[in-house]
Design a protein around this motif. Structure first.
Motif, PDB file in Angstrom:
ATOM      1  N   PHE A 279      41.376  34.537  23.663  1.00 24.30           N
ATOM      2  CA  PHE A 279      42.835  34.546  23.806  1.00 24.30           C
ATOM      3  C   PHE A 279      43.450  35.950  23.747  1.00 24.30           C
ATOM      4  O   PHE A 279      44.657  36.094  23.987  1.00 24.30           O
ATOM      5  N   VAL A 280      42.646  36.962  23.436  1.00 23.34           N
ATOM      6  CA  VAL A 280      43.178  38.326  23.373  1.00 23.34           C
ATOM      7  C   VAL A 280      42.398  39.269  24.301  1.00 23.34           C
ATOM      8  O   VAL A 280      42.971  39.855  25.224  1.00 23.34           O
ATOM      9  N   VAL A 281      41.089  39.394  24.068  1.00 19.61           N
ATOM     10  CA  VAL A 281      40.286  40.376  24.804  1.00 19.61           C
ATOM     11  C   VAL A 281      40.182  40.025  26.281  1.00 19.61           C
ATOM     12  O   VAL A 281      40.425  40.872  27.149  1.00 19.61           O
ATOM     13  N   PHE A 282      39.824  38.787  26.592  1.00 19.96           N
ATOM     14  CA  PHE A 282      39.641  38.401  27.993  1.00 19.96           C
ATOM     15  C   PHE A 282      40.928  38.526  28.810  1.00 19.96           C
ATOM     16  O   PHE A 282      40.897  39.045  29.929  1.00 19.96           O
ATOM     17  N   PRO A 283      42.081  38.062  28.295  1.00 23.24           N
ATOM     18  CA  PRO A 283      43.317  38.261  29.059  1.00 23.24           C
ATOM     19  C   PRO A 283      43.641  39.736  29.304  1.00 23.24           C
ATOM     20  O   PRO A 283      44.128  40.098  30.385  1.00 23.24           O
ATOM     21  N   ILE A 284      43.373  40.588  28.320  1.00 27.40           N
ATOM     22  CA  ILE A 284      43.617  42.021  28.500  1.00 27.40           C
ATOM     23  C   ILE A 284      42.724  42.583  29.604  1.00 27.40           C
ATOM     24  O   ILE A 284      43.169  43.375  30.450  1.00 27.40           O
ATOM     25  N   ILE A 285      41.447  42.172  29.606  1.00 23.37           N
ATOM     26  CA  ILE A 285      40.526  42.644  30.645  1.00 23.37           C
ATOM     27  C   ILE A 285      40.980  42.180  32.021  1.00 23.37           C
ATOM     28  O   ILE A 285      40.962  42.947  32.993  1.00 23.37           O
ATOM     29  N   LEU A 286      41.413  40.924  32.131  1.00 22.60           N
ATOM     30  CA  LEU A 286      41.910  40.417  33.412  1.00 22.60           C
ATOM     31  C   LEU A 286      43.151  41.204  33.866  1.00 22.60           C
ATOM     32  O   LEU A 286      43.302  41.503  35.061  1.00 22.60           O
ATOM     33  N   PHE A 287      44.003  41.548  32.928  1.00 22.66           N
ATOM     34  CA  PHE A 287      45.194  42.335  33.269  1.00 22.66           C
ATOM     35  C   PHE A 287      44.793  43.715  33.786  1.00 22.66           C
ATOM     36  O   PHE A 287      45.334  44.185  34.802  1.00 22.66           O
ATOM     37  N   ILE A 288      43.848  44.353  33.107  1.00 18.02           N
ATOM     38  CA  ILE A 288      43.388  45.680  33.535  1.00 18.02           C
ATOM     39  C   ILE A 288      42.766  45.618  34.923  1.00 18.02           C
ATOM     40  O   ILE A 288      43.062  46.440  35.798  1.00 18.02           O
ATOM     41  N   LEU A 289      41.915  44.622  35.146  1.00 20.90           N
ATOM     42  CA  LEU A 289      41.265  44.484  36.450  1.00 20.90           C
ATOM     43  C   LEU A 289      42.282  44.177  37.547  1.00 20.90           C
ATOM     44  O   LEU A 289      42.131  44.639  38.684  1.00 20.90           O
ATOM     45  N   SER A 290      43.305  43.396  37.200  1.00 26.38           N
ATOM     46  CA  SER A 290      44.323  43.057  38.208  1.00 26.38           C
ATOM     47  C   SER A 290      45.060  44.303  38.670  1.00 26.38           C
ATOM     48  O   SER A 290      45.483  44.385  39.838  1.00 26.38           O
ATOM     49  N   LYS A 291      45.246  45.256  37.778  1.00 22.51           N
ATOM     50  CA  LYS A 291      45.912  46.502  38.144  1.00 22.51           C
ATOM     51  C   LYS A 291      44.973  47.404  38.948  1.00 22.51           C
ATOM     52  O   LYS A 291      45.400  48.052  39.917  1.00 22.51           O
ATOM     53  N   ILE A 292      43.721  47.445  38.558  1.00 23.63           N
ATOM     54  CA  ILE A 292      42.752  48.307  39.261  1.00 23.63           C
ATOM     55  C   ILE A 292      42.515  47.809  40.678  1.00 23.63           C
ATOM     56  O   ILE A 292      42.512  48.597  41.638  1.00 23.63           O
ATOM     57  N   TYR A 293      42.321  46.493  40.817  1.00 24.29           N
ATOM     58  CA  TYR A 293      41.958  45.931  42.121  1.00 24.29           C
ATOM     59  C   TYR A 293      43.137  45.252  42.835  1.00 24.29           C
ATOM     60  O   TYR A 293      42.944  44.597  43.847  1.00 24.29           O
ATOM     61  N   LYS A 294      44.344  45.422  42.249  1.00 29.66           N
ATOM     62  CA  LYS A 294      45.579  44.960  42.898  1.00 29.66           C
ATOM     63  C   LYS A 294      45.535  43.472  43.257  1.00 29.66           C
ATOM     64  O   LYS A 294      45.781  43.074  44.391  1.00 29.66           O
ATOM     65  N   TRP A 295      45.206  42.651  42.268  1.00 33.19           N
ATOM     66  CA  TRP A 295      45.180  41.210  42.480  1.00 33.19           C
ATOM     67  C   TRP A 295      46.616  40.691  42.608  1.00 33.19           C
ATOM     68  O   TRP A 295      47.503  41.054  41.831  1.00 33.19           O
ATOM     69  N   THR A 296      46.827  39.818  43.552  1.00 36.74           N
ATOM     70  CA  THR A 296      48.137  39.197  43.746  1.00 36.74           C
ATOM     71  C   THR A 296      47.955  37.710  44.045  1.00 36.74           C
ATOM     72  O   THR A 296      46.828  37.238  44.258  1.00 36.74           O
ATOM     73  N   ASP A 297      49.045  36.992  44.076  1.00 41.21           N
ATOM     74  CA  ASP A 297      49.062  35.578  44.444  1.00 41.21           C
ATOM     75  C   ASP A 297      48.102  34.757  43.588  1.00 41.21           C
ATOM     76  O   ASP A 297      47.234  34.036  44.081  1.00 41.21           O
ATOM     77  N   TRP A 298      48.286  34.846  42.273  1.00 42.53           N
ATOM     78  CA  TRP A 298      47.413  34.158  41.321  1.00 42.53           C
ATOM     79  C   TRP A 298      47.439  32.645  41.531  1.00 42.53           C
ATOM     80  O   TRP A 298      46.405  31.980  41.448  1.00 42.53           O
ATOM     81  N   LYS A 299      48.626  32.104  41.785  1.00 44.61           N
ATOM     82  CA  LYS A 299      48.752  30.653  41.935  1.00 44.61           C
ATOM     83  C   LYS A 299      47.904  30.139  43.087  1.00 44.61           C
ATOM     84  O   LYS A 299      47.183  29.136  42.958  1.00 44.61           O
ATOM     85  N   GLU A 300      47.963  30.813  44.218  1.00 45.54           N
ATOM     86  CA  GLU A 300      47.199  30.380  45.385  1.00 45.54           C
ATOM     87  C   GLU A 300      45.694  30.545  45.163  1.00 45.54           C
ATOM     88  O   GLU A 300      44.915  29.656  45.513  1.00 45.54           O
ATOM     89  N   LYS A 301      45.294  31.651  44.562  1.00 44.17           N
ATOM     90  CA  LYS A 301      43.863  31.916  44.404  1.00 44.17           C
ATOM     91  C   LYS A 301      43.209  31.030  43.355  1.00 44.17           C
ATOM     92  O   LYS A 301      42.004  30.765  43.418  1.00 44.17           O
ATOM     93  N   LEU A 302      43.991  30.555  42.394  1.00 47.41           N
ATOM     94  CA  LEU A 302      43.422  29.722  41.332  1.00 47.41           C
ATOM     95  C   LEU A 302      43.690  28.228  41.529  1.00 47.41           C
ATOM     96  O   LEU A 302      42.914  27.401  41.056  1.00 47.41           O
ATOM     97  N   PHE A 303      44.780  27.896  42.233  1.00 46.18           N
ATOM     98  CA  PHE A 303      45.150  26.488  42.363  1.00 46.18           C
ATOM     99  C   PHE A 303      45.355  26.045  43.812  1.00 46.18           C
ATOM    100  O   PHE A 303      45.714  24.890  44.053  1.00 46.18           O
ATOM    101  N   GLY A 304      45.128  26.948  44.745  1.00 42.93           N
ATOM    102  CA  GLY A 304      45.383  26.621  46.139  1.00 42.93           C
ATOM    103  C   GLY A 304      44.350  25.681  46.740  1.00 42.93           C
ATOM    104  O   GLY A 304      43.346  25.328  46.126  1.00 42.93           O
TER     105      GLY A 304
END
Length: 325
Positions: A279-304
């Motif tokens: 609930f702390v470390v993994f979300p932070i890592i996902l946030f960091i990676l999202s900034k590095i690799y410019k992840w967008t459209d989370w809703k579509e990629k996870l629930f589309g």
């Protein structure tokens, strides 16, 4: 898109059922040397093999031999999985791994070094803050042998789990149910439940399943958002490899000749070690990676939805030529 890569191969539902049986059979074959070694030692020691539970079997042999034989089954399972994808599904290794034209090994090595340094730093910091919780376990010759075994076979073990859950099953379930959230949830839960025989579960109780399932969700989200397995492969390999080399404990699945041995009572820190990563470390890592690799459209990629792409004529012909399977 990553899951849609399976549409380029033979993706009938029955192929995945047959494939899973073949892969499980491969793992079973790979476990025979370990089981035989445990039984042989038990007979030599005059013990009743039926009296050994799962935890006892996983720590019964000399640690380096035990680790090698345990990891061997995963290596055989990985070979079976790759043969299944190549010959049963006619899918390339690249398409099983990523939606990119080529596997991006820079992603793999980035997360491998990133998490390897952080996880090792956390162990070292904890050692200096609470030295009473640790015992120096270092022996040069056994440690060198451990390094050889771990560097070769731990990545095979983690790659098998990633290619099975975040690769083969994620794609297979996705093209069958035509959405992304269901394969994410199913593969994460199955990934967690398959760790239920680990001695950690016996020691810490069923609550640790939150950690295992949460880790599966974390790796699955990473795969779907990045449209490939490179990051999950690197993270998982670093997590298990650096742990195997740095620290062991009497109650863990990996009994190794590591540098340190954790002598603390795990029940005292169970809540923090389960909930903080998930609930702390993994979300932070996902946030960091999202900034590095410019992840967008989370809703579509996870629930589309998962929709079959329009294939080129050449791709249709290639699939049609393989219907003899």
């Amino acid at each position: 898109m990553y899951i849609e890569q399976a549409f380029k191969a033979l993706h009938d539902w029955w192929r995945y059922i047959i494939g899973v049986f073949i892969i499980v059979f491969g793992v079973f074959i790979g476990q025979i040397p370990f089981t035989a070694a445990v039984l042989l030692k038990a007979f030599k020691d005059g013990e009743n093999p039926s009296g050994l539970d799962q935890s006892a079997m996983m720590s019964y042999l000399e640690p380096n031999l035990n680790l090698f034989l345990m990891l061997l089954s995963f290596a055989v399972g990985l070979a079976a999985l790759l043969l299944v994808t190549k010959y049963l599904h006619k899918q390339s290794f690249t398409e099983l791994t990523t939606s990119r034209k080529q596997i991006d090994w820079k992603r793999f090595w980035f997360i491998f070094l990133f998490w390897g340094i952080i996880s090792s730093g956390l162990v070292v910091a904890d050692y200096y803050m609470t030295p009473e919780h640790y015992e120096l376990n270092f022996q040069l010759k056994p440690f060198i042998i451990l390094c050889v075994i771990a560097i070769i076979f731990v990545p095979l073990q983690t790659s098998f789990e990633e290619y099975l859950f975040r690769g083969y099953l994620m794609q297979g379930i996705g093209v069958i149910v035509k959405n992304k959230w269901m394969p994410l949830i199913i593969t994460s839960c199955v990934f967690g439940l398959l760790h239920i025989a680990n001695p950690e579960v016996e020691k810490l109780g069923p609550m640790i399943m939150i950690y295992y399932i949460g880790t599966g969700l974390f790796l699955g989200i990473m795969t779907l958002m990045d449209e490939g397995m490179e990051l999950s492969l690197g993270f998982h390999a670093a997590n298990n490899l650096f742990t195997a080399l740095l620290v062991t404990a009497d109650w863990t699945a990996f009994q190794t000749h590591s540098i340190l041995k954790d002598m603390s009572d795990p029940s005292e820190t169970a809540l923090s070690e389960i909930f903080v990563p998930v609930f702390v470390v993994f979300p932070i890592i996902l946030f960091i990676l999202s900034k590095i690799y410019k992840w967008t459209d989370w809703k579509e990629k996870l629930f589309g939805k998962v929709e079959e792409p329009v294939l080129l004529t050449s791709e249709i012909d290639n699939i049609g030529n393989d219907t003899n399977l």
